[in-house]
Design a protein around this motif. Structure first.
Motif, PDB file in Angstrom:
ATOM      1  N   TYR A 182       1.174   4.440   6.029  1.00  0.00           N
ATOM      2  CA  TYR A 182       1.809   5.756   6.154  1.00  0.00           C
ATOM      3  C   TYR A 182       2.958   5.710   7.154  1.00  0.00           C
ATOM      4  N   VAL A 183       2.734   5.046   8.293  1.00  0.00           N
ATOM      5  CA  VAL A 183       3.791   4.915   9.296  1.00  0.00           C
ATOM      6  C   VAL A 183       4.979   4.161   8.703  1.00  0.00           C
ATOM      7  N   TRP A 184       4.705   3.091   7.978  1.00  0.00           N
ATOM      8  CA  TRP A 184       5.775   2.315   7.333  1.00  0.00           C
ATOM      9  C   TRP A 184       6.578   3.193   6.375  1.00  0.00           C
ATOM     10  N   SER A 185       5.879   4.040   5.631  1.00  0.00           N
ATOM     11  CA  SER A 185       6.558   4.891   4.640  1.00  0.00           C
ATOM     12  C   SER A 185       7.480   5.912   5.293  1.00  0.00           C
ATOM     13  N   LEU A 186       7.187   6.283   6.542  1.00  0.00           N
ATOM     14  CA  LEU A 186       8.013   7.297   7.209  1.00  0.00           C
ATOM     15  C   LEU A 186       9.425   6.791   7.462  1.00  0.00           C
ATOM     16  N   SER A 187       9.548   5.512   7.795  1.00  0.00           N
ATOM     17  CA  SER A 187      10.879   4.952   8.034  1.00  0.00           C
ATOM     18  C   SER A 187      11.428   4.192   6.829  1.00  0.00           C
ATOM     19  N   HIS A 188      10.647   4.166   5.745  1.00  0.00           N
ATOM     20  CA  HIS A 188      11.091   3.544   4.498  1.00  0.00           C
ATOM     21  C   HIS A 188      10.712   4.508   3.365  1.00  0.00           C
ATOM     22  N   PRO A 189      11.428   5.620   3.236  1.00  0.00           N
ATOM     23  CA  PRO A 189      11.050   6.649   2.251  1.00  0.00           C
ATOM     24  C   PRO A 189      10.892   6.113   0.847  1.00  0.00           C
ATOM     25  N   ALA A 190      11.692   5.137   0.466  1.00  0.00           N
ATOM     26  CA  ALA A 190      11.599   4.612  -0.902  1.00  0.00           C
ATOM     27  C   ALA A 190      10.269   3.921  -1.144  1.00  0.00           C
ATOM     28  N   ALA A 191       9.604   3.473  -0.055  1.00  0.00           N
ATOM     29  CA  ALA A 191       8.345   2.753  -0.209  1.00  0.00           C
ATOM     30  C   ALA A 191       7.259   3.664  -0.768  1.00  0.00           C
ATOM     31  N   GLY A 192       7.346   4.951  -0.475  1.00  0.00           N
ATOM     32  CA  GLY A 192       6.325   5.870  -0.943  1.00  0.00           C
ATOM     33  C   GLY A 192       6.498   6.294  -2.385  1.00  0.00           C
ATOM     34  N   ILE A 199       0.838  -1.204   0.000  1.00  0.00           N
ATOM     35  CA  ILE A 199       0.000   0.000   0.000  1.00  0.00           C
ATOM     36  C   ILE A 199       0.870   1.250   0.000  1.00  0.00           C
ATOM     37  N   ALA A 200       1.997   1.196   0.716  1.00  0.00           N
ATOM     38  CA  ALA A 200       2.870   2.363   0.845  1.00  0.00           C
ATOM     39  C   ALA A 200       3.524   2.751  -0.471  1.00  0.00           C
ATOM     40  N   GLN A 201       3.436   1.903  -1.498  1.00  0.00           N
ATOM     41  CA  GLN A 201       3.987   2.245  -2.807  1.00  0.00           C
ATOM     42  C   GLN A 201       3.056   3.145  -3.609  1.00  0.00           C
ATOM     43  N   ASP A 202       1.836   3.327  -3.117  1.00  0.00           N
ATOM     44  CA  ASP A 202       0.842   4.155  -3.802  1.00  0.00           C
ATOM     45  C   ASP A 202       0.775   5.524  -3.120  1.00  0.00           C
ATOM     46  N   PRO A 203       1.238   6.573  -3.791  1.00  0.00           N
ATOM     47  CA  PRO A 203       1.230   7.911  -3.173  1.00  0.00           C
ATOM     48  C   PRO A 203      -0.155   8.354  -2.712  1.00  0.00           C
ATOM     49  N   LYS A 204      -1.194   7.975  -3.466  1.00  0.00           N
ATOM     50  CA  LYS A 204      -2.550   8.355  -3.070  1.00  0.00           C
ATOM     51  C   LYS A 204      -2.923   7.681  -1.765  1.00  0.00           C
ATOM     52  N   ALA A 205      -2.543   6.405  -1.626  1.00  0.00           N
ATOM     53  CA  ALA A 205      -2.841   5.678  -0.389  1.00  0.00           C
ATOM     54  C   ALA A 205      -2.079   6.274   0.781  1.00  0.00           C
ATOM     55  N   VAL A 206      -0.824   6.662   0.542  1.00  0.00           N
ATOM     56  CA  VAL A 206      -0.028   7.277   1.607  1.00  0.00           C
ATOM     57  C   VAL A 206      -0.666   8.598   2.043  1.00  0.00           C
ATOM     58  N   ALA A 207      -1.212   9.351   1.083  1.00  0.00           N
ATOM     59  CA  ALA A 207      -1.901  10.605   1.428  1.00  0.00           C
ATOM     60  C   ALA A 207      -3.143  10.325   2.271  1.00  0.00           C
ATOM     61  N   PHE A 208      -3.901   9.269   1.895  1.00  0.00           N
ATOM     62  CA  PHE A 208      -5.035   8.862   2.719  1.00  0.00           C
ATOM     63  C   PHE A 208      -4.569   8.528   4.133  1.00  0.00           C
ATOM     64  N   GLY A 209      -3.491   7.731   4.208  1.00  0.00           N
ATOM     65  CA  GLY A 209      -2.968   7.316   5.510  1.00  0.00           C
ATOM     66  C   GLY A 209      -2.506   8.482   6.353  1.00  0.00           C
ATOM     67  N   ALA A 210      -1.896   9.476   5.699  1.00  0.00           N
ATOM     68  CA  ALA A 210      -1.432  10.657   6.436  1.00  0.00           C
ATOM     69  C   ALA A 210      -2.603  11.405   7.057  1.00  0.00           C
ATOM     70  N   ALA A 211      -3.714  11.499   6.308  1.00  0.00           N
ATOM     71  CA  ALA A 211      -4.896  12.181   6.844  1.00  0.00           C
ATOM     72  C   ALA A 211      -5.490  11.393   8.005  1.00  0.00           C
ATOM     73  N   ILE A 212      -5.549  10.071   7.870  1.00  0.00           N
ATOM     74  CA  ILE A 212      -6.071   9.224   8.954  1.00  0.00           C
ATOM     75  C   ILE A 212      -5.165   9.337  10.177  1.00  0.00           C
ATOM     76  N   PHE A 213      -3.859   9.335   9.953  1.00  0.00           N
ATOM     77  CA  PHE A 213      -2.905   9.483  11.051  1.00  0.00           C
ATOM     78  C   PHE A 213      -3.109  10.816  11.763  1.00  0.00           C
ATOM     79  N   ALA A 214      -3.276  11.886  10.997  1.00  0.00           N
ATOM     80  CA  ALA A 214      -3.445  13.215  11.600  1.00  0.00           C
ATOM     81  C   ALA A 214      -4.683  13.278  12.475  1.00  0.00           C
TER      82      ALA A 214
END
Length: 305
Positions: free
Chosen positions: A290-300, A122-137
């Protein structure tokens, strides 16, 4: 609302309606023989502008009566009389639930593509990461911070240090099911105040912090007899128990001597609530991605052509 308050509200509403009808009737009465055309209120402006005391036109009075009838019908249809439900059966809670269900259906449609997907995918999809960031916030930032770097007692989610493990499945389990840390008070088990001081000195020495060598040496023995059960003989921790690695420079509560003594003496009981019952399984996956992408920048980054 209690029965007493409900009766009070009903009585107050009825009294206001009756008083309004009476006031309207009283002030709209016409004197016998018709109004005196010369009767005034006594108010005069600019020498010749006089305010006469004449009743309102009947059509205007009738409009007032119509509004009163409307208010009675409104109170009968909607719940406005204490605990009386109203003929329509409408409630604000019911309308909220309907609106929520409609919003949830839209979100479910938007999130359908991510159901059951591994969070690293999921973290490879920028749109999904944006969704995750909003949910995290909305759900996680109050503890971990808007930048996810945490605070005292709340882990930094942007580094490679993980209390309960940093694999995709471990992170997802943490978000879905929550975690409960349980470090018991150990002062009595390791020899009272002297033992706490010695163990604290040894724990500091594990991560390279300067400590009294004699105290650290004595603390090593006590540590091996009690603390090693969770943190390991080498002090590198145990993700299965949420026992932190004591040999690095990452400290959840602080590395100063007083803070370490406090932890050994009083214990710690950090708690991460389970989010699956709060935001659902798919949104939990998006937040975890989203959390995974924070410590794995390439995943996003999307590697698709």
């Amino acid at each position: 609302m209690s029965r007493g308050w409900s009766i009070y509200v009903i009585a107050l509403v009825v009294l206001n309606i009756v008083a309004t009808v009476w006031l309207l009737w009283w002030t709209s009465r016409r004197p016998k023989g018709g109004p005196d055309p010369s009767s005034t209120t006594g108010h005069v402006w600019d020498g010749d502008l006089t305010e006469y005391n004449k009743p309102l036109p009947k059509w205007w009075i009738n409009l007032f009566y119509i509004t009163i009838v409307f208010s009675i019908g409104y109170l009968a249809w909607y719940p406005g009389m204490g605990n009386l439900a109203g003929w329509s059966g409408w409630t604000s809670a019911g309308e909220h639930d309907q609106d929520k269900a409609a919003a949830d259906a839209k979100l479910a449609e938007a999130f359908r593509a991510y159901e059951g997907q591994p969070i690293d995918r999921i973290a490879q999809d920028p749109k999904a990461v944006a969704f995750g960031a909003a949910i995290f916030a909305n759900n996680c930032a109050m503890c971990h911070g808007s930048d996810a770097r945490g605070a005292k007692g709340y882990p930094n989610l942007t580094d490679a240090d993980w209390l309960w493990g940093g694999t995709p499945d471990q992170i997802l389990t943490t978000v879905l099911q929550g975690r409960q840390a349980a470090m018991p008070p150990l002062a009595a088990a390791i020899g009272g105040d002297v033992g706490v001081t010695e163990v604290a000195a040894y724990v500091q020495s594990l991560s390279g912090i300067k400590a009294d060598p004699a105290l650290a040496a004595a603390g090593k023995t006590r540590f091996g007899g009690v603390c090693a059960a969770c943190h390991g003989v080498d002090g590198k921790g145990n993700p299965a128990l949420g026992a932190p690695n004591l040999t690095d420079r990452t400290w959840l509560y602080g590395s100063d001597f007083a803070t370490i003594r406090e932890a050994v003496t009083l214990g710690r009981a950090g708690m991460m609530p389970a989010h699956e019952p709060i935001i659902g399984e798919t949104r939990s996956r998006l937040a975890a991605a989203y959390v995974w992408s924070l410590s794995h920048p390439a995943a996003g980054q999307d590697d698709s052509p």
